[in-house]
Design an enzyme around this catalytic site. Structure first.
Site, PDB file in Angstrom:
ATOM      1  CB  ILE A   9     -11.383   9.114   7.871  1.00  0.00           C
ATOM      2  CG1 ILE A   9     -11.589   8.903   6.414  1.00  0.00           C
ATOM      3  CG2 ILE A   9     -11.018  10.494   8.293  1.00  0.00           C
ATOM      4  CD1 ILE A   9     -12.351   9.757   5.675  1.00  0.00           C
ATOM      5  CG  LEU A  10     -13.660   7.857  14.301  1.00  0.00           C
ATOM      6  CD1 LEU A  10     -13.608   9.304  14.788  1.00  0.00           C
ATOM      7  CD2 LEU A  10     -15.055   7.232  14.697  1.00  0.00           C
TER       8      LEU A  10
ATOM      9  N   PRO B 293     -10.229   3.976   3.319  1.00  0.00           N
ATOM     10  CG  PRO B 293      -8.699   5.639   2.615  1.00  0.00           C
ATOM     11  CD  PRO B 293      -9.915   4.982   2.148  1.00  0.00           C
TER      12      PRO B 293
ATOM     13  CG  PHE C  88     -21.805  11.835  14.301  1.00  0.00           C
ATOM     14  CD1 PHE C  88     -23.222  12.311  14.354  1.00  0.00           C
ATOM     15  CD2 PHE C  88     -20.694  12.744  14.294  1.00  0.00           C
ATOM     16  CE1 PHE C  88     -23.290  13.521  14.595  1.00  0.00           C
ATOM     17  CE2 PHE C  88     -21.011  14.114  14.537  1.00  0.00           C
ATOM     18  CZ  PHE C  88     -22.111  14.383  14.624  1.00  0.00           C
TER      19      PHE C  88
ATOM     20  CE  LYS D 262     -24.719   2.718 -19.576  1.00  0.00           C
ATOM     21  NZ  LYS D 262     -26.039   3.176 -20.361  1.00  0.00           N
TER      22      LYS D 262
ATOM     23  CG  ASN E  88     -23.917   7.425   2.356  1.00  0.00           C
ATOM     24  OD1 ASN E  88     -24.532   8.408   2.543  1.00  0.00           O
ATOM     25  ND2 ASN E  88     -22.717   7.204   2.414  1.00  0.00           N
TER      26      ASN E  88
ATOM     27  CE  LYS F 264     -17.670   4.903  14.318  1.00  0.00           C
ATOM     28  NZ  LYS F 264     -18.791   5.054  13.174  1.00  0.00           N
TER      29      LYS F 264
ATOM     30  CE  LYS G  43     -13.311   2.267  13.861  1.00  0.00           C
ATOM     31  NZ  LYS G  43     -14.341   2.977  12.827  1.00  0.00           N
TER      32      LYS G  43
END
Length: 407
Positions: free
Chosen positions: A316-317, A314, A332, A298, A219, A346, A350
């Protein structure tokens, strides 16, 4: 508001000084610029005047104010002087006390703190004479902002690139904060910080999920806010661990940096350290999906469409929220719509203590930009809008806000 006198000398990196002027003004510094004759071969005074909204100084004998000796008055006016880029030539002149132009005359006539950001060919930088001159200036109290490694104008890939403007701003912020003076009128470092002696963990940047030896899923995250947070927390006296995905940013001084690539690697690095930290800032933009397999060779182009199967990475938060005991958890949320609703959701799902949300659909902020526009959402249903500001300033404001709330 602090006053910065920027001295620009004649190297190709002079173009970066225009960006530095912009970054400094965005960080609420009052900037005045001096240009050597050689610098004007690369950049024009008008560019700096338009950005700084101040007169640009180029000639020792052109006195803008007849009531002052300009090269003396400028040094007295400044809270700090930055020479960026600093060529081998200007470093040599300063080391022997020459005063043959506006820049050298001003620097010789002031006791104001001075910062030098060298930029030159790697062999010029490593030359014994240049290093001798640098050591003399360090002994005289000059602070050096070390050049980085990268592609140089001469074609070499080596040390010699002028440090990035955002990092120079961060260095000045650190200097003013450590002097208990504050980098801006809006953000000051507390004399006694809640974070002093605490262990903070920050994640930053993107992750990279490999499909084959050539291709990967990632990203646009630059890591800038995570790095700015790590430096701010360090300046408040915290012991800081930074777990970073692939970025072009240099490792912050005084911070333990763990470099990773994939979401799984970031998860393992964070999980391994979680029990021993007091506060977590999960600012990284972690890929939600990864290819089910990494191809050994490739993937060749072929006719028709291509389908790739992905699996979840996973969360993570979520893991941190489920396993926290004493830790304070700051997450975030990068959204493109319904920012508040998604942030509040969220926060609850979380089990975070704070969610810091922004609109990444606005291309003028976020990801690759030096600016952002954050709103902090807290467990007690309160919220604080920080507004659109440079990320280095937002990091200060985020930590300022938590000084009064954490613990």
């Amino acid at each position: 508001m602090k006053n910065i006198l920027l001295a620009v000398t004649g190297g190709i990196a002079a173009y970066k000084a225009i960006d530095l002027t912009s970054k400094l003004t965005q960080a609420n510094y009052n900037v005045r610029v001096m240009l050597t004759d050689n610098a004007q071969e690369f950049v024009q005074p008008l560019a700096f005047q338009a950005i700084s909204r101040n007169v640009v100084y180029t000639n020792t004998f052109k006195e803008e104010n007849p009531e002052q000796i300009q090269h003396v008055a400028l040094g007295d006016w400044a809270d700090a002087i930055v020479i960026a880029p600093a060529t081998a030539n200007i470093i040599a002149k300063l080391s022997v006390g020459m005063a043959d132009d506006m820049v050298t005359s001003t620097l010789l006539a002031t006791e104001t703190p001075k910062f030098i950001a060298p930029a030159m060919n790697v062999h010029m930088y490593e030359n014994a004479r240049t290093q001798h001159n640098i050591s003399i200036l360090k002994g005289d109290g000059y602070e050096f902002i070390e050049p980085g490694d990268g592609y140089l104008a001469c074609g070499y890939v080596a040390k010699g690139r002028m440090e990035e403007p955002l990092q120079i701003v961060a260095r000045l912020n650190e200097y003013f904060n450590s002097s208990s003076q504050g980098a801006t009128s809006e953000s000051t470092t507390p004399t006694s910080s809640t974070f002093k002696g605490q262990h903070a963990l920050v994640t930053a940047g993107p992750t990279m999920e490999e499909l084959d030896p050539v291709r990967y899923l990632s990203n646009r995250s630059s890591g800038k806010i995570g790095y700015a947070l790590a430096e701010t927390l360090r300046d408040r006296g915290a012991q800081v661990t930074l777990v970073s995905g692939p970025t072009s940013l240099p490792d912050p001084e005084g911070v333990e940096v763990i470099r990773i690539e994939s979401a799984q690697e970031m998860f393992e690095a964070v999980k391994q350290r979680y029990e021993n930290v007091d506060i977590v800032f999960k600012a990284a933009a972690v890929s939600d999906y990864t290819p089910t397999e990494m191809l050994p060779h490739k993937l060749k182009k072929q006719e028709g469409e291509l389908s790739v199967t992905f699996k979840r990475t996973p969360d993570i938060l979520k893991y941190l929220g489920e396993h926290k005991s004493h830790q304070y958890l700051v997450g975030f949320a990068a959204e493109t719509r319904d920012i508040e609703r998604y942030a509040q959701d969220k926060l609850e799902r979380k089990n975070a203590d704070v969610i810091i949300a922004n609109n990444v659909g606005d291309r003028s902020i976020g990801f690759s930009s030096d600016n952002n526009d954050y709103t902090m959402y807290f467990k007690d249903q309160s919220s604080v809008a920080l507004g659109k500001k440079p990320k280095v300033e937002l990091a200060q404001l985020i930590v300022d806000e938590l000084e009064t709330r954490w613990k």
